[in-house]
Design a protein around this motif. Sequence first.
Motif, mmCIF file in Angstrom:
data_model
loop_
_atom_site.group_PDB
_atom_site.id
_atom_site.type_symbol
_atom_site.label_atom_id
_atom_site.label_comp_id
_atom_site.label_asym_id
_atom_site.label_seq_id
_atom_site.Cartn_x
_atom_site.Cartn_y
_atom_site.Cartn_z
ATOM 1 N N ALA A 44 0.834 -1.209 0.000
ATOM 2 C CA ALA A 44 0.000 0.000 0.000
ATOM 3 C C ALA A 44 0.865 1.253 0.000
ATOM 4 C CB ALA A 44 -0.915 -0.002 1.223
ATOM 5 N N ASP A 45 0.273 2.350 -0.462
ATOM 6 C CA ASP A 45 0.947 3.646 -0.392
ATOM 7 C C ASP A 45 0.950 4.152 1.046
ATOM 8 O OD1 ASP A 45 1.413 3.672 -3.110
ATOM 9 O OD2 ASP A 45 -0.288 4.971 -3.589
ATOM 10 N N LEU A 46 1.833 5.098 1.324
ATOM 11 C CA LEU A 46 1.829 5.826 2.596
ATOM 12 C C LEU A 46 1.781 7.307 2.274
ATOM 13 C CD1 LEU A 46 2.041 6.173 5.637
ATOM 14 C CD2 LEU A 46 4.531 5.908 5.447
ATOM 15 N N VAL A 47 0.695 7.965 2.698
ATOM 16 C CA VAL A 47 0.480 9.384 2.404
ATOM 17 C C VAL A 47 0.598 10.176 3.698
ATOM 18 C CG1 VAL A 47 -1.125 11.102 1.484
ATOM 19 C CG2 VAL A 47 -1.063 8.791 0.502
ATOM 20 N N ALA A 48 1.424 11.208 3.687
ATOM 21 C CA ALA A 48 1.561 12.103 4.834
ATOM 22 C C ALA A 48 0.902 13.438 4.499
ATOM 23 C CB ALA A 48 3.025 12.318 5.185
ATOM 24 N N ILE A 49 -0.124 13.800 5.268
ATOM 25 C CA ILE A 49 -0.795 15.085 5.103
ATOM 26 C C ILE A 49 -0.071 16.104 5.981
ATOM 27 C CG2 ILE A 49 -2.960 16.354 5.361
ATOM 28 C CD1 ILE A 49 -4.433 13.700 4.992
ATOM 29 N N ILE A 50 0.434 17.168 5.363
ATOM 30 C CA ILE A 50 1.264 18.155 6.059
ATOM 31 C C ILE A 50 0.448 19.421 6.296
ATOM 32 C CG2 ILE A 50 3.445 19.408 6.055
ATOM 33 C CD1 ILE A 50 3.760 16.369 5.934
ATOM 34 N N ILE A 51 0.380 19.854 7.552
ATOM 35 C CA ILE A 51 -0.323 21.078 7.924
ATOM 36 C C ILE A 51 0.715 22.070 8.458
ATOM 37 C CG2 ILE A 51 -2.177 22.105 9.277
ATOM 38 C CD1 ILE A 51 -3.153 19.999 7.331
ATOM 39 N N MET A 52 0.862 23.199 7.791
ATOM 40 C CA MET A 52 1.844 24.195 8.195
ATOM 41 C C MET A 52 1.302 25.060 9.335
ATOM 42 S SD MET A 52 4.303 23.426 6.165
ATOM 43 C CE MET A 52 5.409 24.766 6.654
ATOM 44 N N LYS A 53 2.200 25.494 10.198
ATOM 45 C CA LYS A 53 1.827 26.435 11.253
ATOM 46 C C LYS A 53 1.557 27.794 10.618
ATOM 47 C CE LYS A 53 3.850 26.056 15.180
ATOM 48 N NZ LYS A 53 4.847 26.061 16.287
ATOM 49 N N PRO A 54 0.558 28.543 11.097
ATOM 50 C CA PRO A 54 0.262 29.865 10.514
ATOM 51 C C PRO A 54 1.504 30.752 10.474
ATOM 52 C CG PRO A 54 -1.470 29.220 12.041
ATOM 53 C CD PRO A 54 -0.395 28.194 12.175
ATOM 54 N N LEU A 55 1.640 31.503 9.377
ATOM 55 C CA LEU A 55 2.816 32.345 9.202
ATOM 56 C C LEU A 55 2.929 33.408 10.294
ATOM 57 C CD1 LEU A 55 2.883 32.831 5.317
ATOM 58 C CD2 LEU A 55 4.412 31.441 6.717
ATOM 59 N N GLU A 56 1.784 33.860 10.824
ATOM 60 C CA GLU A 56 1.836 34.871 11.874
ATOM 61 C C GLU A 56 2.568 34.338 13.107
ATOM 62 O OE1 GLU A 56 -0.852 33.836 10.367
ATOM 63 O OE2 GLU A 56 -1.491 35.551 9.129
ATOM 64 N N GLU A 57 2.283 33.092 13.475
ATOM 65 C CA GLU A 57 2.960 32.493 14.624
ATOM 66 C C GLU A 57 4.437 32.279 14.333
ATOM 67 O OE1 GLU A 57 1.091 29.055 16.261
ATOM 68 O OE2 GLU A 57 -0.948 29.789 15.852
ATOM 69 N N GLN A 58 4.752 31.861 13.122
ATOM 70 C CA GLN A 58 6.150 31.663 12.771
ATOM 71 C C GLN A 58 6.915 32.987 12.776
ATOM 72 O OE1 GLN A 58 7.314 28.753 9.744
ATOM 73 N NE2 GLN A 58 5.142 28.474 9.246
ATOM 74 N N GLN A 59 6.246 34.042 12.345
ATOM 75 C CA GLN A 59 6.909 35.339 12.307
ATOM 76 C C GLN A 59 7.225 35.832 13.715
ATOM 77 O OE1 GLN A 59 7.860 36.839 9.306
ATOM 78 N NE2 GLN A 59 9.115 37.954 10.783
ATOM 79 N N GLU A 60 6.356 35.525 14.679
ATOM 80 C CA GLU A 60 6.628 35.901 16.061
ATOM 81 C C GLU A 60 7.924 35.260 16.545
ATOM 82 O OE1 GLU A 60 3.352 34.988 18.552
ATOM 83 O OE2 GLU A 60 1.940 36.301 17.483
#
Length: 300
Positions: A148-164
Amino acid sequence: TAGPRPRSFFPLFRFRLQSLERKRPPPTAANGRASRDACGFRRGRSCGGVRMGTGPRWCLVLLVWGLATCVSSDDGMTEIVPECTVRQRDQLPPSKCCARTVVEPGDSVAQFAYVTLLGGVGNSYEYRGYLYNIAIMGMALREKGSTADLVAIIIMKPLEEQQELANMKKPTCGAPMTALQPTTEGNPPLHKLTDEDEELLRRHGVKIRYSTLMYGSDLDFGSVVFTKTLAFQLTEYEAVQFLDADIMPLTNMDAFFRLPKFTICAGMVSPLNAGWMRLEPRCEDYENLRNYVVIADGWG
């Protein structure tokens, strides 16, 4: 003898239920009752601060209008798209689901797939422990004979939080060498996984799919748990098994793809928090699940 008539309460107004055993006399000033309309409601009652001469009928109209406004498509109700390719599907927002995903020539898609979720990817690089576990998961499944395939769903952290974090002028020790900045600067925000992280996953047979939260923009426990239901969107597969990113398969689990339509562990908080489930991707199921979240406005 007839007892007192029961009362019924509604968010916008209160009214008395009419007796089914006897008829009211016509509402006139002569019988000592206040002027009422044909339904027995006092004329001139207010509804939400608006004085209405026709009683609760306008209240019902306003109530229905309010409910329709709360669940309008502008607020993110789910839309089903009849057909699209895998690439087109991956460009759709979580508010849309492709009922039939067409596999184009050259695309390598198995009959079944394992799916996992990596959320909160950002410039703190705290996600890397889970990323390494996903890579090991892919290696373990292949070594045990999974096709079977293995799929990773990637959710990025909001840019506002990263900018802080970037504005703190302090690098994070967990950052890879290629991303480290001088000690007077913070780590720049990430828009996707670093090239070396993507290469690590692909080298171990992991397919990467970027998405956003299933509903809302606050990256918290509830939103991440509900985002697991994005597995229902992968309609190019006959069945999928969702595994939390901290689960390590010790044997070939492909036989579980043959289980009944939907199988899930109970979980301590919620079945979605149990760490494993087997499902058949269908947009109708995804639409129902997501619309519950939209109407409830988050984790209920």
